[in-house]
Design a protein around this motif. Structure first.
Motif, PDB file in Angstrom:
ATOM      1  N   UNK A  57       0.767  -1.168  -0.017  1.00 58.51           N
ATOM      2  CA  UNK A  57       0.039   0.081   0.163  1.00 58.51           C
ATOM      3  C   UNK A  57       0.615   1.047  -0.109  1.00 58.51           C
ATOM      4  N   UNK A  58       0.158   2.456   0.486  1.00 62.48           N
ATOM      5  CA  UNK A  58       1.008   3.609   0.342  1.00 62.48           C
ATOM      6  C   UNK A  58       2.135   3.666   1.630  1.00 62.48           C
ATOM      7  N   UNK A  63       8.838   4.498  -3.039  1.00 68.21           N
ATOM      8  CA  UNK A  63       9.699   5.275  -3.824  1.00 68.21           C
ATOM      9  C   UNK A  63      10.696   4.688  -4.640  1.00 68.21           C
ATOM     10  N   UNK A  64      11.522   3.722  -4.151  1.00 70.19           N
ATOM     11  CA  UNK A  64      12.557   2.773  -4.839  1.00 70.19           C
ATOM     12  C   UNK A  64      12.100   2.144  -5.784  1.00 70.19           C
ATOM     13  N   UNK A  65      10.896   1.756  -5.835  1.00 70.99           N
ATOM     14  CA  UNK A  65      10.448   0.979  -7.415  1.00 70.99           C
ATOM     15  C   UNK A  65      10.191   2.160  -8.292  1.00 70.99           C
ATOM     16  N   UNK A  66       9.566   3.056  -7.801  1.00 71.00           N
ATOM     17  CA  UNK A  66       9.321   4.451  -8.745  1.00 71.00           C
ATOM     18  C   UNK A  66      10.510   4.931  -9.281  1.00 71.00           C
ATOM     19  N   UNK A  67      11.445   5.472  -8.361  1.00 70.22           N
ATOM     20  CA  UNK A  67      12.778   5.640  -8.872  1.00 70.22           C
ATOM     21  C   UNK A  67      13.596   4.919  -9.804  1.00 70.22           C
ATOM     22  N   UNK A  68      13.436   3.634  -9.697  1.00 71.24           N
ATOM     23  CA  UNK A  68      14.216   2.759 -10.710  1.00 71.24           C
ATOM     24  C   UNK A  68      13.534   2.793 -12.127  1.00 71.24           C
ATOM     25  N   UNK A  69      12.283   2.955 -12.048  1.00 67.57           N
ATOM     26  CA  UNK A  69      11.525   2.927 -13.359  1.00 67.57           C
ATOM     27  C   UNK A  69      11.946   4.289 -14.056  1.00 67.57           C
ATOM     28  N   UNK A  70      11.810   5.312 -13.369  1.00 67.13           N
ATOM     29  CA  UNK A  70      11.864   6.672 -13.702  1.00 67.13           C
ATOM     30  C   UNK A  70      13.243   7.144 -14.354  1.00 67.13           C
ATOM     31  N   UNK A  71      14.293   6.253 -13.749  1.00 67.54           N
ATOM     32  CA  UNK A  71      15.685   6.541 -14.067  1.00 67.54           C
ATOM     33  C   UNK A  71      16.126   6.117 -15.646  1.00 67.54           C
ATOM     34  N   UNK A  72      15.181   5.008 -16.010  1.00 68.04           N
ATOM     35  CA  UNK A  72      15.403   4.753 -17.554  1.00 68.04           C
ATOM     36  C   UNK A  72      14.911   5.724 -18.450  1.00 68.04           C
ATOM     37  N   UNK A  73      13.822   6.849 -17.872  1.00 67.13           N
ATOM     38  CA  UNK A  73      13.281   7.625 -19.141  1.00 67.13           C
ATOM     39  C   UNK A  73      14.335   8.553 -19.731  1.00 67.13           C
ATOM     40  N   UNK A 126      -2.211  16.997  -8.646  1.00 66.36           N
ATOM     41  CA  UNK A 126      -1.631  15.998  -9.418  1.00 66.36           C
ATOM     42  C   UNK A 126      -2.195  14.555  -9.036  1.00 66.36           C
ATOM     43  N   UNK A 127      -3.045  14.575  -7.884  1.00 65.29           N
ATOM     44  CA  UNK A 127      -3.891  13.305  -7.532  1.00 65.29           C
ATOM     45  C   UNK A 127      -4.536  12.727  -8.458  1.00 65.29           C
ATOM     46  N   UNK A 128      -5.299  13.908  -9.139  1.00 69.30           N
ATOM     47  CA  UNK A 128      -6.429  13.526 -10.364  1.00 69.30           C
ATOM     48  C   UNK A 128      -6.017  13.160 -11.649  1.00 69.30           C
ATOM     49  N   UNK A 136       1.462   8.070  -7.448  1.00 70.19           N
ATOM     50  CA  UNK A 136       2.131   9.247  -6.609  1.00 70.19           C
ATOM     51  C   UNK A 136       1.629   8.927  -5.139  1.00 70.19           C
ATOM     52  N   UNK A 137       0.428   8.643  -5.063  1.00 69.78           N
ATOM     53  CA  UNK A 137      -0.165   8.442  -3.651  1.00 69.78           C
ATOM     54  C   UNK A 137       0.469   7.163  -3.111  1.00 69.78           C
ATOM     55  N   UNK A 138       0.750   6.010  -3.752  1.00 71.59           N
ATOM     56  CA  UNK A 138       1.226   5.078  -3.465  1.00 71.59           C
ATOM     57  C   UNK A 138       2.733   5.304  -2.752  1.00 71.59           C
ATOM     58  N   UNK A 139       3.575   5.997  -3.462  1.00 71.60           N
ATOM     59  CA  UNK A 139       4.682   6.460  -3.319  1.00 71.60           C
ATOM     60  C   UNK A 139       4.684   7.341  -1.686  1.00 71.60           C
ATOM     61  N   UNK A 140       3.905   7.955  -1.386  1.00 71.91           N
ATOM     62  CA  UNK A 140       3.682   8.667  -0.200  1.00 71.91           C
ATOM     63  C   UNK A 140       3.726  10.182  -0.325  1.00 71.91           C
TER      64      UNK A 140
END
Ligand SMILES: CCCCCCCCCCCCCCCC(=O)SCCNC(=O)CCNC(=O)[C@H](O)C(C)(C)COP(=O)(O)OP(=O)(O)OC[C@H]1O[C@@H](n2cnc3c(N)ncnc32)[C@H](O)[C@@H]1OP(=O)(O)O
Ligand SMILES: CCCCCCCC/C=C\CCCCCCCC(=O)OC[C@@H](O)COP(=O)(O)O
Length: 287
Positions: A57-58, A63-73, A126-128, A136-140
């Motif tokens: 959940x939140x 953020x670690x998961x999100x970070x690793x995905x976004x770092x490829x962008x 941004x929540x919408x 973003x919500x799940x990342x806190x």
């Protein structure tokens, strides 16, 4: 339809889009920004189940998961980051991180250096944004209502308590909005109230100007290099609410000086300022 035909169709479409982008910079700009948004959506589609399965959940751990995905962008846009001062994040316990905010592309720069256990403050709109809002919500991410100072202040003082209890760093964009004028907007005070209320250090982070490769006004969006510098932490132990303005000014001036150095421009002069905007970086997409 057979998969072979689908692949051919996709290849022809990509080629067509590439030719269109080469022929018209405006089309190229829209396509690249659209591609960025699509990547955010696709990245979120990948991250949401991963966050739910791994962390339930939140939580800031997502953020670690999100970070690793976004770092490829960055590889899709030919962007390079040159980072200095990462050791300045190694403070014991919580802290407030403040940085300049030029564009929605900042999210790539944010994830490039994001320390562990760090959440961002974002506008509640941004929540919408569908699945992107959900991740973003799940990342806190802490959502605030910028239109109501009272409500934003209430959320922030709650954060002052929980960040210490939960040992979390909080990343705030003190300009309070995207700004790509080639200079800084005056800083809002929320981040500095928060640091003093929680008695935690402020860590300034500065990104060089995007104006050489990104300019929504002239529809410029090419590859480029971004210099990032994490400055030494500024202690707030013993400071009181009377010191908020001084702390805000100190951070503003230190960061602005660094911004001009990193951007390879002469030191700040009065002729350069947000009053004479050269570039406007807001897009109608995320108002
Ligand atoms: C895999 C794919 C992924 C894709 C997706 C991943 C996404 C994962 C990353 C997400 C990344 C998100 C990134 C979002 C980025 C933004 O959304 S930026 C926009 C939102 N953020 C902000 O606005 C933060 C900065 N703003 C502030 O801190 C503002 O001070 C506040 C708290 C909003 C208040 O706004 P304001 O009223 O306009 O501001 P201000 O003039 O500072 O304050 C008014 C008065 O209240 C006082 N005050 C302010 N705060 C306080 C306080 N806490 N206590 C007491 N007094 C206070 C001030 O001192 C001032 O009084 P005076 O000193 O003038 O007497
Ligand atoms: C059903 C909803 C339909 C909406 C679909 C939107 C899809 C959005 C897809 C991708 C968006 C990329 C989000 C990247 C996050 C960047 C956060 C950001 O930089 O927000 C801007 C905010 O800091 C300041 O806003 P303003 O400059 O004050 O404005």
């Amino acid at each position: 339809m057979e998969p072979g035909w689908l692949l051919w169709g996709a290849a022809v479409l990509l080629l067509l889009l590439h030719v269109l982008a080469e022929l018209s910079p405006a089309v190229g700009f829209v396509l690249r920004l659209g591609w960025y948004c699509l990547l955010c959506v696709l990245g979120s589609l990948l991250a949401v189940p991963a966050c739910l399965l791994l962390n339930g959940g939140r939580t800031v751990r997502n953020m670690r998961i999100i970070k690793n995905i976004v770092k490829a962008f960055k590889y899709f846009f030919g962007l390079k980051f040159e980072v200095k001062g990462l050791e300045n994040f190694e403070v014991e316990g919580p802290a407030i991180v403040v940085s300049n905010h030029q564009s929605i592309l900042d999210m790539m720069g944010l994830m490039e250096v994001l320390p562990d256990n760090c959440v961002q403050v974002g506008k509640k709109e941004l929540l919408y944004t569908g699945i992107v809002g959900l991740i973003m919500y799940l990342g806190g991410v802490i959502f605030i209502n910028r239109k109501s100072t009272t409500s934003a202040k209430m959320v922030m003082s709650e954060v002052a308590k929980t960040m210490v209890a939960e040992n979390v760093k909080v990343w705030v964009y003190p300009e309070g909005t995207r700004n790509c004028t080639g200079d800084f907007l005056p800083f809002k005070k929320g981040a500095f109230h928060l640091a003093i209320q929680a008695q935690v250090p402020v860590i300034p982070v500065v990104y060089s100007s995007f104006t050489s490769f990104y300019n929504p006004k002239t529809k410029l969006f090419t590859s480029g290099k971004i210099k990032v510098e994490i400055l030494p932490p500024i202690e707030t132990k013993g400071l009181t609410s009377d010191d908020v303005s001084d702390l805000t000014d100190r951070c503003y001036h230190t960061m602005r000086e660094t911004f001009f150095v990193l951007s390879g421009r002469p030191s700040p002069s009065e002729q350069w300022g947000p009053d004479q905007p050269d570039v406007w970086c807001g897009t109608a997409l995320l108002v």
